[in-house]
Design a protein around this motif. Sequence first.
Motif, PDB file in Angstrom:
ATOM      1  N   SER A 191       0.816  -1.217   0.000  1.00  0.00           N
ATOM      2  CA  SER A 191       0.000   0.000   0.000  1.00  0.00           C
ATOM      3  C   SER A 191       0.853   1.273   0.000  1.00  0.00           C
ATOM      4  CB  SER A 191      -0.951   0.009   1.205  1.00  0.00           C
ATOM      5  OG  SER A 191      -0.243  -0.183   2.412  1.00  0.00           O
ATOM      6  N   PHE A 192       2.081   1.203   0.518  1.00  0.00           N
ATOM      7  CA  PHE A 192       2.968   2.362   0.482  1.00  0.00           C
ATOM      8  C   PHE A 192       3.647   2.502  -0.878  1.00  0.00           C
ATOM      9  CE2 PHE A 192       3.774   1.820   5.333  1.00  0.00           C
ATOM     10  CZ  PHE A 192       2.478   2.220   5.579  1.00  0.00           C
ATOM     11  N   GLN A 242       2.325   2.282  -3.639  1.00  0.00           N
ATOM     12  CA  GLN A 242       1.446   3.054  -4.510  1.00  0.00           C
ATOM     13  C   GLN A 242       1.928   4.496  -4.655  1.00  0.00           C
ATOM     14  OE1 GLN A 242      -2.385   0.515  -2.836  1.00  0.00           O
ATOM     15  NE2 GLN A 242      -2.286   2.687  -2.444  1.00  0.00           N
ATOM     16  N   ARG A 243       2.524   5.033  -3.597  1.00  0.00           N
ATOM     17  CA  ARG A 243       2.944   6.434  -3.599  1.00  0.00           C
ATOM     18  C   ARG A 243       4.202   6.661  -4.442  1.00  0.00           C
ATOM     19  NH1 ARG A 243       2.388   7.226   3.000  1.00  0.00           N
ATOM     20  NH2 ARG A 243       0.326   6.253   3.180  1.00  0.00           N
ATOM     21  N   SER A 244       4.860   5.598  -4.837  1.00  0.00           N
ATOM     22  CA  SER A 244       6.115   5.751  -5.588  1.00  0.00           C
ATOM     23  C   SER A 244       5.952   5.406  -7.063  1.00  0.00           C
ATOM     24  CB  SER A 244       7.202   4.867  -4.975  1.00  0.00           C
ATOM     25  OG  SER A 244       6.844   3.507  -5.048  1.00  0.00           O
ATOM     26  N   TYR A 245       4.721   5.377  -7.538  1.00  0.00           N
ATOM     27  CA  TYR A 245       4.468   5.014  -8.934  1.00  0.00           C
ATOM     28  C   TYR A 245       5.241   5.926  -9.891  1.00  0.00           C
ATOM     29  CZ  TYR A 245       1.744   3.813 -13.129  1.00  0.00           C
ATOM     30  OH  TYR A 245       1.357   3.397 -14.367  1.00  0.00           O
TER      31      TYR A 245
END
Length: 204
Positions: A12-13, A15-18
């Motif tokens: 889930s974290f 996702q922020r580094s896409y």
Amino acid sequence: MNYVPVFAVYSSFLQRSYDQLIHDMAIGGCHAVICVDRAGIVGDDGETHQGIFDVSFLTSVPNMRIYSPSNYDELRLCLHKAVEDDSGICAVRYPRGRDQSLYDTSDPVSTYVYRHIEGAKVLLVTYGRLANDLFTAIEILRNRDIKCDIIKLVNIFPIDNEVVDIMSAYDAVLFFEEAYYCGSISEKYASICQMWHSLPLTVS
């Protein structure tokens, strides 16, 4: 000496580094290994930590390879391949909790494990920890004289054309995964199978 970065992060974290995955790694052709922790359903970790979206967005990143081992031995094999043998970005997914597998289904050579019995017309496909449940289900079904074959994917992406060809021999394929359907591995296989072979494929 060349080093390969290995980075562990909750699904889930990640996702922020896409944006960083695409612009800072994929476009530059970097070789890195992302260890995706909490992949799949996370139980008591809560709704915001469900690791059901990483497959959908990781498969859209150029030159991405995704492994989803089902036990500790397979996890070691996948990490070794990702670091030593592969290029580009590799993601190695593993769930919350410990290894509770009951079956020795690892194959150090193949990117999938295929179990076939004569006369089976239905194929079950899965990856990761759900493989344990499906191998248990297969034994229950066989005791009731219901024949089903199984494929456990290990390298779940890119799509394996050998697996597509195997699927084409069955009357139906049932796919089990802990992922959001849109962009999932099952959706990708369903699209290819229906396009190539008009094969009915069901997702659970």
